[in-house]
Write an enzyme that holds these catalytic residues in place. Structure first.
Site, mmCIF file in Angstrom:
data_model
loop_
_atom_site.group_PDB
_atom_site.id
_atom_site.type_symbol
_atom_site.label_atom_id
_atom_site.label_comp_id
_atom_site.label_asym_id
_atom_site.label_seq_id
_atom_site.Cartn_x
_atom_site.Cartn_y
_atom_site.Cartn_z
ATOM 1 C CE LYS A 12 -23.812 -62.061 -10.529
ATOM 2 N NZ LYS A 12 -23.457 -62.738 -9.373
ATOM 3 C CE1 TYR A 52 -20.665 -66.964 -11.503
ATOM 4 C CE2 TYR A 52 -22.823 -67.075 -11.861
ATOM 5 C CZ TYR A 52 -21.722 -66.376 -11.631
ATOM 6 O OH TYR A 52 -22.053 -64.867 -11.492
ATOM 7 C CG ASN A 115 -23.692 -60.105 -6.486
ATOM 8 O OD1 ASN A 115 -24.000 -60.485 -7.668
ATOM 9 N ND2 ASN A 115 -22.527 -60.665 -5.749
ATOM 10 C CG HIS A 118 -19.537 -62.444 -13.441
ATOM 11 N ND1 HIS A 118 -19.209 -63.328 -12.729
ATOM 12 C CD2 HIS A 118 -18.791 -62.379 -14.511
ATOM 13 C CE1 HIS A 118 -17.779 -63.783 -13.417
ATOM 14 N NE2 HIS A 118 -17.841 -63.209 -14.435
ATOM 15 C CD GLU A 129 -15.583 -65.290 -16.488
ATOM 16 O OE1 GLU A 129 -15.557 -65.793 -15.467
ATOM 17 O OE2 GLU A 129 -15.722 -63.876 -16.392
HETATM 18 N N1 UDP Z 1 -22.517 -66.242 -4.035
HETATM 19 C C1 UDP Z 1 -23.605 -66.374 -3.137
HETATM 20 N N2 UDP Z 1 -23.120 -66.861 -2.040
HETATM 21 C C2 UDP Z 1 -21.948 -66.773 -1.609
HETATM 22 C C3 UDP Z 1 -20.851 -66.333 -2.434
HETATM 23 C C4 UDP Z 1 -21.086 -66.299 -3.642
HETATM 24 O O1 UDP Z 1 -24.557 -66.658 -3.748
HETATM 25 O O2 UDP Z 1 -21.822 -67.188 -0.426
HETATM 26 C C5 UDP Z 1 -22.788 -65.698 -5.503
HETATM 27 C C6 UDP Z 1 -22.662 -64.339 -5.952
HETATM 28 O O3 UDP Z 1 -23.722 -63.825 -6.423
HETATM 29 C C7 UDP Z 1 -21.249 -64.203 -6.384
HETATM 30 C C8 UDP Z 1 -21.127 -65.579 -7.037
HETATM 31 O O4 UDP Z 1 -21.670 -66.482 -6.379
HETATM 32 O O5 UDP Z 1 -21.432 -62.934 -7.335
HETATM 33 C C9 UDP Z 1 -19.740 -65.838 -7.503
HETATM 34 O O6 UDP Z 1 -19.099 -65.834 -6.520
HETATM 35 P P1 UDP Z 1 -17.574 -65.271 -6.255
HETATM 36 O O7 UDP Z 1 -17.021 -65.432 -5.195
HETATM 37 O O8 UDP Z 1 -16.913 -65.541 -7.628
HETATM 38 O O9 UDP Z 1 -18.045 -63.640 -6.468
HETATM 39 P P2 UDP Z 1 -17.662 -62.363 -7.270
HETATM 40 O O10 UDP Z 1 -16.480 -62.915 -8.182
HETATM 41 O O11 UDP Z 1 -18.940 -62.299 -8.164
HETATM 42 O O12 UDP Z 1 -17.447 -61.381 -6.572
HETATM 43 MG MG MG Z 2 -16.023 -64.589 -9.241
#
Ligand code: UDP
Ligand code: MG
Length: 136
Positions: A12, A52, A115, A118, A129
């Site tokens: 990212k 997304y 974070n 992805h 994807e």
């Molecule tokens: N995210 C965020 N706030 C939240 C939860 C998720 O900004 O409270 C963002 C975070 O960058 C995350 C992405 O949304 O990586 C997608 O969320 P997901 O639950 O799919 O997490 P991941 O699969 O990336 O661990």
């Molecule tokens: Mg996810």
């Protein structure tokens, strides 16, 4: 049971900006996830919103799409044994504060939104994807 799978990984904007892409790629390679395709791109907010869209009902959706389109990203196809789960384990928990030691998000993540990586969460989503970024 183990099988050779492919999964999609994205480095990212926060990590690309801090020049961490090569270090993160090194973690995949060391852990037997081969990088079979990789490109650095800068997507639009519309493209991020499409990518997304499973999160469209979430309160963080708009900020998330703005963020993913805020700078260059590196998108990769990773291939290896149980690649979907193996990548998720290397990434660590979504919130870097909760991520396990030595995971990418623990090492490099700044916050729950910034974070660093992805990763696809299932084989089915990995296929979708990968197609999203690599189908011509
Ligand atoms: N995210 C965020 N706030 C939240 C939860 C998720 O900004 O409270 C963002 C975070 O960058 C995350 C992405 O949304 O990586 C997608 O969320 P997901 O639950 O799919 O997490 P991941 O699969 O990336 O661990
Ligand atoms: Mg996810």
């Amino acid at each position: 049971m183990s099988s050779i799978e492919q999964t999609l990984s994205i480095i990212k904007p926060d990590a690309v900006e801090r020049n961490l892409a090569e270090d993160i790629k090194g973690i995949f390679i060391k852990n037997n996830l081969n990088i079979v395709n990789s490109k650095k791109i800068h997507i639009t907010k519309d493209e991020a919103s499409e990518f997304y869209k499973v999160h469209q009902s979430k309160p963080f959706y708009s900020d998330l799409c703005t963020y993913l389109s805020s700078g260059p990203i590196v998108v990769m196809i990773l291939e290896g044994k149980n690649a979907v789960l193996a990548n998720r384990k290397l990434m660590g928990s979504t919130n870097p504060k909760e991520a396990e030691e030595n995971t990418i998000r623990k090492l490099y993540g700044i916050s729950i939104d910034k974070n660093s990586v992805h990763g696809s969460d299932s084989i089915e989503n990995a296929k979708k994807e990968i197609d999203f970024f690599f189908k011509n």
